[in-house]
Enzyme design. Structure first.
Site, short mmCIF file in Angstrom:
data_model
loop_
_atom_site.label_atom_id
_atom_site.label_comp_id
_atom_site.label_asym_id
_atom_site.label_seq_id
_atom_site.Cartn_x
_atom_site.Cartn_y
_atom_site.Cartn_z
N GLU A 26 0.82 -1.21 0.00
CA GLU A 26 0.00 0.00 0.00
C GLU A 26 0.86 1.26 0.00
O GLU A 26 0.60 2.20 -0.76
CB GLU A 26 -0.93 -0.02 1.21
CG GLU A 26 -1.72 1.27 1.41
CD GLU A 26 -2.70 1.56 0.29
OE1 GLU A 26 -3.24 2.68 0.27
OE2 GLU A 26 -2.91 0.70 -0.58
N HIS B 71 2.69 1.82 -3.24
CA HIS B 71 1.73 2.34 -4.22
C HIS B 71 1.56 3.85 -4.06
O HIS B 71 1.51 4.59 -5.06
CB HIS B 71 0.39 1.63 -4.05
CG HIS B 71 -0.69 2.15 -4.95
ND1 HIS B 71 -0.58 2.19 -6.31
CD2 HIS B 71 -1.92 2.67 -4.66
CE1 HIS B 71 -1.67 2.70 -6.84
NE2 HIS B 71 -2.49 3.01 -5.85
N HIS C 23 -11.75 5.38 -7.87
CA HIS C 23 -10.28 5.41 -7.85
C HIS C 23 -9.71 4.66 -9.05
O HIS C 23 -8.73 5.11 -9.67
CB HIS C 23 -9.80 4.77 -6.54
CG HIS C 23 -8.37 5.06 -6.22
ND1 HIS C 23 -7.79 6.29 -6.38
CD2 HIS C 23 -7.38 4.25 -5.74
CE1 HIS C 23 -6.52 6.24 -6.02
NE2 HIS C 23 -6.25 5.01 -5.65
N HIS D 149 -21.81 -7.74 -15.32
CA HIS D 149 -20.46 -7.57 -15.88
C HIS D 149 -20.26 -8.48 -17.09
O HIS D 149 -19.65 -8.07 -18.09
CB HIS D 149 -19.44 -7.89 -14.79
CG HIS D 149 -18.02 -7.68 -15.21
ND1 HIS D 149 -17.58 -6.52 -15.79
CD2 HIS D 149 -16.93 -8.50 -15.16
CE1 HIS D 149 -16.29 -6.61 -16.06
NE2 HIS D 149 -15.87 -7.80 -15.70
N HIS E 290 -5.61 -8.75 -15.99
CA HIS E 290 -6.91 -8.37 -16.55
C HIS E 290 -7.10 -6.85 -16.48
O HIS E 290 -7.63 -6.24 -17.41
CB HIS E 290 -8.01 -9.09 -15.76
CG HIS E 290 -9.37 -8.99 -16.38
ND1 HIS E 290 -9.62 -9.27 -17.70
CD2 HIS E 290 -10.57 -8.67 -15.84
CE1 HIS E 290 -10.91 -9.12 -17.96
NE2 HIS E 290 -11.51 -8.74 -16.84
#
Length: 385
Positions: free
Chosen positions: A74, A77, A185, A294, A351
């Site tokens: 985290e 990032h 986000h 989806h 993906h």
């Protein structure tokens, strides 16, 4: 100046792609709340590494025990996102430099962003919100009023977008992985990447010498909108932990073509605050509804972009058509593999990355169809006054 813009836009776009990929890795490895505060991690610039630091962290956040294998992800990032922000600020400054008021607006926005973070850390939320709003608005105003080609204005606008993206990153933590924020986000990261990539393409001179392919512009633009909607749906699926709501069955769901679903609950965008959404809060019927939506969205995107790929190839843009088709097929196969193999982290992360690449192929196609203007040329002296 133009040479600097070309290379900096390219560097920022490549770096943004890396940040998107690493952000997906953080989210999919369930490390989104591994640093319970922002922008520090358990009160530190980096993350706790020694025994006494870990003990202090656990005492300060007893409801969030420290996990070393997640916390570093985290905070790294965040460091990467901060580096990207610096690159985009430099790009915006170069693009606005010869116009005094636009340059001043970008500098003021950077100062306001820094003040907003500082005030937030001191608990002065009202003032922090005010400075953050200024940091968002000033680049947008500068981009709208700048008398430069589109790529230059996009470079300035990108700074405002990345400031908002930083705010979404903060809310992701403070609102405990609220799905609408997590989805936003993801979209913010891809929007930043898209703006930088498109600007880099235009600065590099990508464009059409004539209007032979003008009728294709609307078809490609619609494809981008359709893909953006599907990416948002994918973000909603991930943030609600619905990726495996149908088990490992494909194309059926839980062994059925029409399993129990609850679309009403599955698509409630706002459920208030104070709830920890880690692991998800929806029942299986609501999650199944999201997963099925989806899949239906993926089918619509596959059919449309497959048709668009064929049309591009038939209209003399064979390379672009093949690129769109190849990345599209790869993305569909990765989506099916996610389900079939039970959401393995490498496949799920890839993906996300291939979704960004598919967006890039469409943006490159759109840039190729746009008239080759003066984005890749320095403006006349009169425009810099």
């Amino acid at each position: 100046m133009l040479r600097a813009l070309r290379w900096l836009a390219l560097l920022a776009a490549v770096f943004a792609f890396g940040v998107v990929m690493f952000g997906a890795f953080v989210r999919l490895s369930n490390a989104g709340l591994s640093c319970p505060d922002w922008p520090t991690c358990y009160g530190q610039v980096t993350w706790p590494a020694h025994a006494h630091e870990i003990a202090r962290a656990d005492a300060a956040f007893p409801d969030r025990p420290y996990e070393d294998h997640k916390a570093w992800r985290e905070q790294v990032h965040r460091f990467l996102a901060g580096t990207l922000g610096t690159l985009v600020l430099a790009l915006a400054l170069i693009a606005a430099w010869r116009t005094r008021w636009a340059r001043a607006a970008v500098i003021a926005a950077a100062v306001c962003a820094a003040c907003g973070v500082t005030l937030y850390m001191r608990g002065q939320m009202a003032l922090s919100s005010l400075f953050s709003a200024l940091a968002l608005g000033l680049p947008a105003l500068a981009a709208l009023g700048l008398k430069r080609p589109a790529a230059w204005r996009i470079a300035v606008l990108a700074f405002g977008v990345i400031v908002f993206q930083a705010m979404l990153g903060m809310w992701t933590v403070t609102l405990l992985l609220k799905p609408i924020v997590v989805m936003g986000h993801l979209l913010g990261g891809l929007t930043t990447f898209a703006l930088l990539a498109y600007a880099a393409l235009r600065f590099a001179g990508v464009g059409a010498a004539d209007d032979r392919h003008a009728p294709l512009r609307h078809a490609v633009a619609f494809g981008i909108v359709l893909l953006a909607a599907q990416i948002a749906l994918g973000g909603w699926t991930s943030s609600n932990y619905a990726a495996l709501a149908c088990g490992t069955d494909f194309p059926t769901c839980l062994g059925q073509w029409a399993p129990p679903t609850d679309f009403g609950q599955g698509f409630v965008l706002w459920r208030g605050i104070g709830v920890n959404y880690e692991g998800g809060v929806l029942d299986m019927a609501a999650r199944s509804a999201i997963q099925i939506a989806h899949r239906l969205g993926a089918l619509a995107v596959f059919l449309y972009l497959g048709w668009l790929s064929h049309r591009l190839a038939r209209r003399g843009l064979r390379g672009f058509g093949i690129a769109v088709g190849a990345v599209l097929v790869a993305q569909v196969l990765l989506g099916i593999s996610n389900v079939h193999f039970g959401l393995p982290l490498p496949v799920a992360t890839l993906h996300n990355g291939v979704a960004a690449l598919l967006l890039l192929t469409l943006l490159a196609t759109l840039a190729r169809l746009q008239p080759r203007g003066d984005d890749a040329a320095l403006s006349s002296p009169g425009l810099s006054r």
